[in-house]
Design an enzyme around this catalytic site. Sequence first.
Site, PDB file in Angstrom:
ATOM      1  N   GLY A 152       0.813  -1.202   0.000  1.00 52.49           N
ATOM      2  CA  GLY A 152       0.000   0.000   0.000  1.00 52.49           C
ATOM      3  C   GLY A 152       0.850   1.256   0.000  1.00 52.49           C
ATOM      4  N   GLY A 181      -0.498   4.302   0.219  1.00 55.18           N
ATOM      5  CA  GLY A 181      -1.299   5.383   0.775  1.00 55.18           C
ATOM      6  C   GLY A 181      -0.515   6.119   1.839  1.00 55.18           C
ATOM      7  N   PHE A 182      -1.208   6.798   2.713  1.00 49.70           N
ATOM      8  CA  PHE A 182      -0.525   7.620   3.709  1.00 49.70           C
ATOM      9  C   PHE A 182       0.282   6.788   4.698  1.00 49.70           C
ATOM     10  CE2 PHE A 182      -3.859  10.375   2.119  1.00 49.70           C
ATOM     11  CZ  PHE A 182      -3.174  11.577   1.944  1.00 49.70           C
ATOM     12  N   GLY A 183      -0.254   5.655   5.145  1.00 49.67           N
ATOM     13  CA  GLY A 183       0.470   4.812   6.079  1.00 49.67           C
ATOM     14  C   GLY A 183       1.688   4.175   5.449  1.00 49.67           C
ATOM     15  N   VAL A 234      -1.777  -7.699  -4.883  1.00 50.89           N
ATOM     16  CA  VAL A 234      -1.438  -8.761  -3.935  1.00 50.89           C
ATOM     17  C   VAL A 234      -2.548  -9.800  -3.931  1.00 50.89           C
ATOM     18  CG1 VAL A 234      -1.020  -9.319  -1.511  1.00 50.89           C
ATOM     19  CG2 VAL A 234      -0.023  -7.251  -2.499  1.00 50.89           C
ATOM     20  N   GLU A 236     -18.565  17.830   2.306  1.00 49.77           N
ATOM     21  CA  GLU A 236     -17.711  18.440   1.291  1.00 49.77           C
ATOM     22  C   GLU A 236     -18.228  18.149  -0.112  1.00 49.77           C
ATOM     23  OE1 GLU A 236     -13.751  18.089   4.147  1.00 49.77           O
ATOM     24  OE2 GLU A 236     -14.025  16.726   2.450  1.00 49.77           O
ATOM     25  N   ASP A 266      -6.010   2.521   8.156  1.00 52.23           N
ATOM     26  CA  ASP A 266      -7.429   2.163   8.220  1.00 52.23           C
ATOM     27  C   ASP A 266      -7.651   0.684   8.504  1.00 52.23           C
ATOM     28  OD1 ASP A 266      -7.920   4.779   7.645  1.00 52.23           O
ATOM     29  OD2 ASP A 266      -8.731   4.459   5.639  1.00 52.23           O
TER      30      ASP A 266
END
Length: 463
Positions: free
Chosen positions: A13, A15-17, A81, A176, A307
């Site tokens: 991943g 993403g942010f992590g 994966v 938003e 998450d």
Amino acid sequence: MQTANRPTVAIIGAGFGGLNAAQALANQPVDVLLIDRQNFHLFSPLLYQVATSGLDPSEIAYPVRGIFKGKKNVRFLMGEVREIDRAAKRIAVQINGHTIQEFYDYLIVAAGSQTHYFGMDDLREHAFGLKSLSDAVVLRNHILKSFERAAWVQDPVRRDALTTLVVVGGGPTGLETAGALYELYKHVLENEYCAPCDDLQGRVILVEMLDHLLDPYPSRLQKAAHRQLENLGVEVILGTRVEKVEADRITLSDGRVIPTYTLVWSAGVKASALADMLDVPLSRGGRVPIRPTTQLEGDEDVYVVGDMAYLEDPDGRPYPMLIPVAKQQGRLAARNILARLQGRDQRTFHYHDRGIMATIGRSRAVAWIFYKVPLTGWLAWMAWLGLHLITLLGFRNRLSVFMSWVWNYLTWDRSVRLILEHQPHGHYGDEADTPDDDYAAIESAGIEAARVEEEFAGALAHR
């Protein structure tokens, strides 16, 4: 460059992590293998602006290889994966129809989350999610095509359904999205589509199951957000859930039926399906229980962050599925791996929470800074703009987004109003009998508008 004498840390991943974990391990005495389905890191908080024609997709994405240019110990693998074998410390990755095997010494799983439809098959079939860049582009295409079609449809019920946009979910994403949709309609689409057609009107409706918006926020900010949404022009329906979804309407739990071809679902997320590959009992929302060190229960060489991870705070509440949590857990997992290699003790996770905020539209927002300072209106909006510009990756992206925001502020224009749909290679010249081809043929032949309506009757579903 991979070195035989150094341990391999695989990260699933970007993403942010995962990205923060890889950045913490760059130029360290380990070999890093970063795996993701896409070749870019996505700044997901601005997806709704792509969906509402405010930003170009390239402005909120940055190539992964560009991020780690010059970091010789970091390799990137674009693939899907398919299997995680913890016993053999092996990952099966599918690339272009072929499966390769990659081995690791330590594994960080940061595959993020996915839209949660709560077992409603009709919702999954007809609703639009907003979790990926392709989701945002598909939604943008659909909204623009709906107004194009509404301009030529004679049946007023069907025309109103085409220009009615429903957002479900009263969290920050829902607010938003609803606010941006209404501003797109009011300041752009109304002038371009509704002005030539006096009887064409747009609606934006926000539906929330609870009796208030923004559940984690204090009552004062919840009410402020509700007031700002309604002042903008969004219709807000509280205390009601979606009962049934069809291609051209939704039914609410109170019996109301809303004719619409556009339902944006932002009412739930759950952990990525990769959580099942770890073969451990999962917690609520499909999240993976972890230790305070972010290690997987029962496997000290596997770390789970973001998450996907389930970890409770000192008050017994699970840490929220938010970007700051993912970034901090990603960095902690990387540092704990380095600590183990150096024979030092691992640290436990302590969340440094700076507060929460949500924007609603131009000069409309709410913010709870450090959970002590409540802000509303213009000041909260400026705080939201500043934070998102600072955290956006890449100077070029920051400058481009800033210029797009300035242009939009000065002109109300949304420049990215392009309907771009992917065509497989070799199919661009096909003369398939598609709804759009039917429409072009009808228009060129000068057949009356009533026939247009009939030809579109079976083609107004959003996909």
